[in-house]
Design a protein around this motif. Structure first.
Motif, PDB file in Angstrom:
ATOM      1  N   PHE A   1      -2.892  10.513  -2.613  1.00 26.93           N
ATOM      2  CA  PHE A   1      -2.704  10.864  -1.206  1.00 26.93           C
ATOM      3  C   PHE A   1      -1.769  12.062  -1.158  1.00 26.93           C
ATOM      4  N   ASN A   2      -2.288  13.165  -0.629  1.00 29.69           N
ATOM      5  CA  ASN A   2      -1.520  14.424  -0.679  1.00 29.69           C
ATOM      6  C   ASN A   2      -1.117  14.771  -2.109  1.00 29.69           C
ATOM      7  N   GLY A   3      -1.981  14.447  -3.056  1.00 30.70           N
ATOM      8  CA  GLY A   3      -1.722  14.760  -4.461  1.00 30.70           C
ATOM      9  C   GLY A   3      -0.838  13.777  -5.181  1.00 30.70           C
ATOM     10  N   ILE A   4      -0.305  12.773  -4.478  1.00 29.36           N
ATOM     11  CA  ILE A   4       0.595  11.781  -5.081  1.00 29.36           C
ATOM     12  C   ILE A   4      -0.193  10.520  -5.407  1.00 29.36           C
ATOM     13  N   ASP A   5      -0.088  10.045  -6.645  1.00 28.08           N
ATOM     14  CA  ASP A   5      -0.767   8.806  -7.040  1.00 28.08           C
ATOM     15  C   ASP A   5       0.024   7.616  -6.512  1.00 28.08           C
ATOM     16  N   LEU A   6      -0.515   6.992  -5.463  1.00 23.28           N
ATOM     17  CA  LEU A   6       0.193   5.882  -4.814  1.00 23.28           C
ATOM     18  C   LEU A   6       0.367   4.687  -5.737  1.00 23.28           C
ATOM     19  N   THR A   7      -0.524   4.521  -6.702  1.00 21.51           N
ATOM     20  CA  THR A   7      -0.451   3.353  -7.583  1.00 21.51           C
ATOM     21  C   THR A   7       0.747   3.418  -8.518  1.00 21.51           C
ATOM     22  N   LYS A   8       1.365   4.593  -8.639  1.00 26.27           N
ATOM     23  CA  LYS A   8       2.511   4.753  -9.545  1.00 26.27           C
ATOM     24  C   LYS A   8       3.854   4.649  -8.812  1.00 26.27           C
ATOM     25  N   LEU A   9       3.833   4.509  -7.489  1.00 19.90           N
ATOM     26  CA  LEU A   9       5.068   4.517  -6.717  1.00 19.90           C
ATOM     27  C   LEU A   9       5.765   3.161  -6.734  1.00 19.90           C
ATOM     28  N   SER A  10       7.070   3.194  -6.620  1.00 18.54           N
ATOM     29  CA  SER A  10       7.845   1.960  -6.472  1.00 18.54           C
ATOM     30  C   SER A  10       7.645   1.424  -5.058  1.00 18.54           C
ATOM     31  N   VAL A  11       8.128   0.220  -4.799  1.00 19.77           N
ATOM     32  CA  VAL A  11       8.005  -0.386  -3.476  1.00 19.77           C
ATOM     33  C   VAL A  11       8.694   0.479  -2.429  1.00 19.77           C
ATOM     34  N   ALA A  12       9.886   0.976  -2.745  1.00 26.60           N
ATOM     35  CA  ALA A  12      10.628   1.810  -1.791  1.00 26.60           C
ATOM     36  C   ALA A  12       9.917   3.133  -1.538  1.00 26.60           C
ATOM     37  N   GLU A  13       9.386   3.742  -2.596  1.00 26.47           N
ATOM     38  CA  GLU A  13       8.659   5.007  -2.448  1.00 26.47           C
ATOM     39  C   GLU A  13       7.381   4.807  -1.642  1.00 26.47           C
ATOM     40  N   MET A  14       6.704   3.692  -1.869  1.00 25.15           N
ATOM     41  CA  MET A  14       5.479   3.404  -1.137  1.00 25.15           C
ATOM     42  C   MET A  14       5.781   3.158   0.333  1.00 25.15           C
ATOM     43  N   ARG A  15       6.896   2.523   0.630  1.00 23.17           N
ATOM     44  CA  ARG A  15       7.268   2.281   2.023  1.00 23.17           C
ATOM     45  C   ARG A  15       7.451   3.606   2.766  1.00 23.17           C
ATOM     46  N   ARG A  16       8.027   4.586   2.109  1.00 27.27           N
ATOM     47  CA  ARG A  16       8.215   5.889   2.741  1.00 27.27           C
ATOM     48  C   ARG A  16       6.882   6.586   2.982  1.00 27.27           C
ATOM     49  N   GLN A  17       5.933   6.382   2.080  1.00 32.48           N
ATOM     50  CA  GLN A  17       4.617   7.004   2.249  1.00 32.48           C
ATOM     51  C   GLN A  17       3.803   6.358   3.379  1.00 32.48           C
ATOM     52  N   ARG A  18       4.103   5.101   3.677  1.00 33.20           N
ATOM     53  CA  ARG A  18       3.276   4.365   4.648  1.00 33.20           C
ATOM     54  C   ARG A  18       3.392   4.920   6.066  1.00 33.20           C
ATOM     55  N   LYS A  19       4.427   5.680   6.361  1.00 32.11           N
ATOM     56  CA  LYS A  19       4.498   6.279   7.693  1.00 32.11           C
ATOM     57  C   LYS A  19       3.389   7.298   7.898  1.00 32.11           C
ATOM     58  N   HIS A  20       2.812   7.769   6.786  1.00 40.85           N
ATOM     59  CA  HIS A  20       1.715   8.733   6.868  1.00 40.85           C
ATOM     60  C   HIS A  20       0.349   8.053   6.872  1.00 40.85           C
ATOM     61  N   MET A  21       0.317   6.728   6.677  1.00 38.80           N
ATOM     62  CA  MET A  21      -0.950   5.987   6.568  1.00 38.80           C
ATOM     63  C   MET A  21      -0.846   4.718   7.400  1.00 38.80           C
ATOM     64  N   GLN A  22      -1.766   4.525   8.301  1.00 40.65           N
ATOM     65  CA  GLN A  22      -1.709   3.354   9.167  1.00 40.65           C
ATOM     66  C   GLN A  22      -3.040   2.594   9.165  1.00 40.65           C
ATOM     67  N   TYR A  23      -2.963   1.311   9.513  1.00 43.44           N
ATOM     68  CA  TYR A  23      -4.103   0.399   9.430  1.00 43.44           C
ATOM     69  C   TYR A  23      -4.399  -0.179  10.808  1.00 43.44           C
ATOM     70  N   ILE A  24      -5.644  -0.129  11.228  1.00 48.76           N
ATOM     71  CA  ILE A  24      -6.085  -0.803  12.449  1.00 48.76           C
ATOM     72  C   ILE A  24      -6.848  -2.048  12.010  1.00 48.76           C
ATOM     73  N   PHE A  25      -6.362  -3.208  12.405  1.00 53.06           N
ATOM     74  CA  PHE A  25      -6.923  -4.461  11.925  1.00 53.06           C
ATOM     75  C   PHE A  25      -8.129  -4.902  12.754  1.00 53.06           C
ATOM     76  N   GLN A  26      -8.915  -5.766  12.144  1.00 50.86           N
ATOM     77  CA  GLN A  26     -10.145  -6.240  12.771  1.00 50.86           C
ATOM     78  C   GLN A  26      -9.887  -7.135  13.976  1.00 50.86           C
ATOM     79  N   ASP A  27      -8.945  -8.049  13.853  1.00 44.90           N
ATOM     80  CA  ASP A  27      -8.723  -9.069  14.879  1.00 44.90           C
ATOM     81  C   ASP A  27      -7.582  -8.661  15.806  1.00 44.90           C
ATOM     82  N   PRO A  28      -7.876  -8.255  17.036  1.00 46.50           N
ATOM     83  CA  PRO A  28      -6.808  -7.829  17.944  1.00 46.50           C
ATOM     84  C   PRO A  28      -5.941  -8.983  18.438  1.00 46.50           C
ATOM     85  N   PHE A  29      -6.381 -10.219  18.232  1.00 43.39           N
ATOM     86  CA  PHE A  29      -5.609 -11.383  18.671  1.00 43.39           C
ATOM     87  C   PHE A  29      -4.584 -11.795  17.617  1.00 43.39           C
ATOM     88  N   ALA A  30      -4.977 -11.741  16.331  1.00 39.93           N
ATOM     89  CA  ALA A  30      -4.083 -12.176  15.259  1.00 39.93           C
ATOM     90  C   ALA A  30      -3.133 -11.081  14.787  1.00 39.93           C
TER      91      ALA A  30
END
Length: 322
Positions: free
Chosen positions: A72-101
């Motif tokens: 993602f943007n040239g960065i291999d997300l699978t190699k990131l630590s938990v903290a590094e991945m958390r910082r990247q998540r502001k650039h990636m968002q998820y819309i879930f299937q169930d709007p109730f849950a």
């Protein structure tokens, strides 16, 4: 050549038994590779159990891939630590299937929309509220929704809140996982039109997961067809719907109702059910349901090969009758 925003290579996900569960390894994804360009909407389609949601969640590391690269943007997300991945998540968002849950009943809509901004330490409290209210306006919800709770809204309105939650962080990539499948048909069209309008106005990049090929045709630029965790076909949307090359794609497209009653369409019925990913067929995983399968299909895993510019299929047979 412009680097894609998202580049997935050899993505594989196997669910293995734990000390609390017994059973075989579930091969949910095998060697999945694709690119998503900036501003592009890429559709992931296939029957239930094909691995679509697993791809979406693996890309964002909501579940951990077994092997493969997710750049993602040239960065291999699978190699990131938990903290590094958390910082990247502001650039990636998820819309879930169930709007109730997917919306907490204990939080106001304002709290739901500003939670991600707070976690990412973006702006002051006033700035976060301003961005949240701007996101509500973008999805055509009134400003007073900010202080209300999820139970006060309909399913379609809740899904608008889910979309607003994703937009509030101004992400570069949105993964929309069956965003309309839990809604009434009349509401589905409104949400799809909203997503299309937002994509065009904001230049959103989306990975759009759906089993509804009519919806995918309307909103997606490129379509990836998955079956039992493997890619069967990839093509620009217009090319795939006009000239599907893989027998699985042809069967899926034949099931789409034609709005013109004067037109007749030959339905290609797939025999049997999709096999279990815990015991996939050898060779081509589609061969047990393919009307064109030959003996060699049981021995060879077909590579994804280009059959025309930008159009790829995974089938050892060069041509099959339509």
């Amino acid at each position: 050549m412009v680097e894609p925003l998202l580049s997935v290579r050899g993505l594989t996900k196997h669910f293995t038994p734990t000390s609390f569960s017994r059973g075989p390894v579930v091969r949910a994804l095998e060697n999945v590779s694709f690119d998503v360009a900036r501003g592009e909407v890429v559709g992931l389609v296939g029957e239930s159990g094909s691995g679509k949601t697993t791809v979406g969640r693996s890309v964002l590391r909501l579940i951990e891939p077994t092997t493969g690269e997710v750049r993602f943007n040239g960065i291999d997300l699978t190699k990131l630590s938990v903290a590094e991945m958390r910082r990247q998540r502001k650039h990636m968002q998820y819309i879930f299937q169930d709007p109730f849950a997917s919306l907490s009943p204990r939080m106001t809509i304002g709290q739901i929309l500003t939670e991600g901004l707070h976690i990412q330490r973006i702006g002051t409290r006033e700035e976060r509220e301003h961005r949240a209210k701007a996101a509500l306006e973008a999805v055509d919800l009134p400003a007073d929704a900010f202080d209300r709770y999820a139970h006060e809204f309909s399913g379609g309105q809740r899904q608008r809140v889910g979309i607003a939650r994703a937009l509030a962080l101004e992400p570069q990539l949105i993964v929309a996982d069956e965003p309309v499948s839990a809604l009434d048909v009349s509401i589905q069209a409104q949400i799809i039109n909203l997503l299309r309008s937002l994509q065009m106005r904001l230049g959103l990049t989306m990975l759009f997961i759906s089993h509804d090929l009519a919806v995918v045709e309307y909103i997606c630029d490129t379509v990836i067809v998955l079956y039992l965790g493997r890619i069967m076909e990839v093509a620009p949307s217009e090319a795939l719907y006009a000239d599907p090359r893989h027998p699985y794609t042809r069967a899926l497209l034949s099931a789409i109702p034609d709005p013109d009653p004067a037109k007749s369409r030959t339905r290609q019925i797939l025999k049997g059910d999709i096999p279990s990913p815990a015991n996939p067929p050898s060779g081509c995983v589609f061969r047990t349901r393919c009307p064109y399968a030959v003996d060699r299909c049981a021995a060879v895993v077909p590579p994804l090969e280009e059959v025309s510019p930008g159009h790829f299929k995974a089938c050892i047979r060069h041509e099959v009758s339509g």
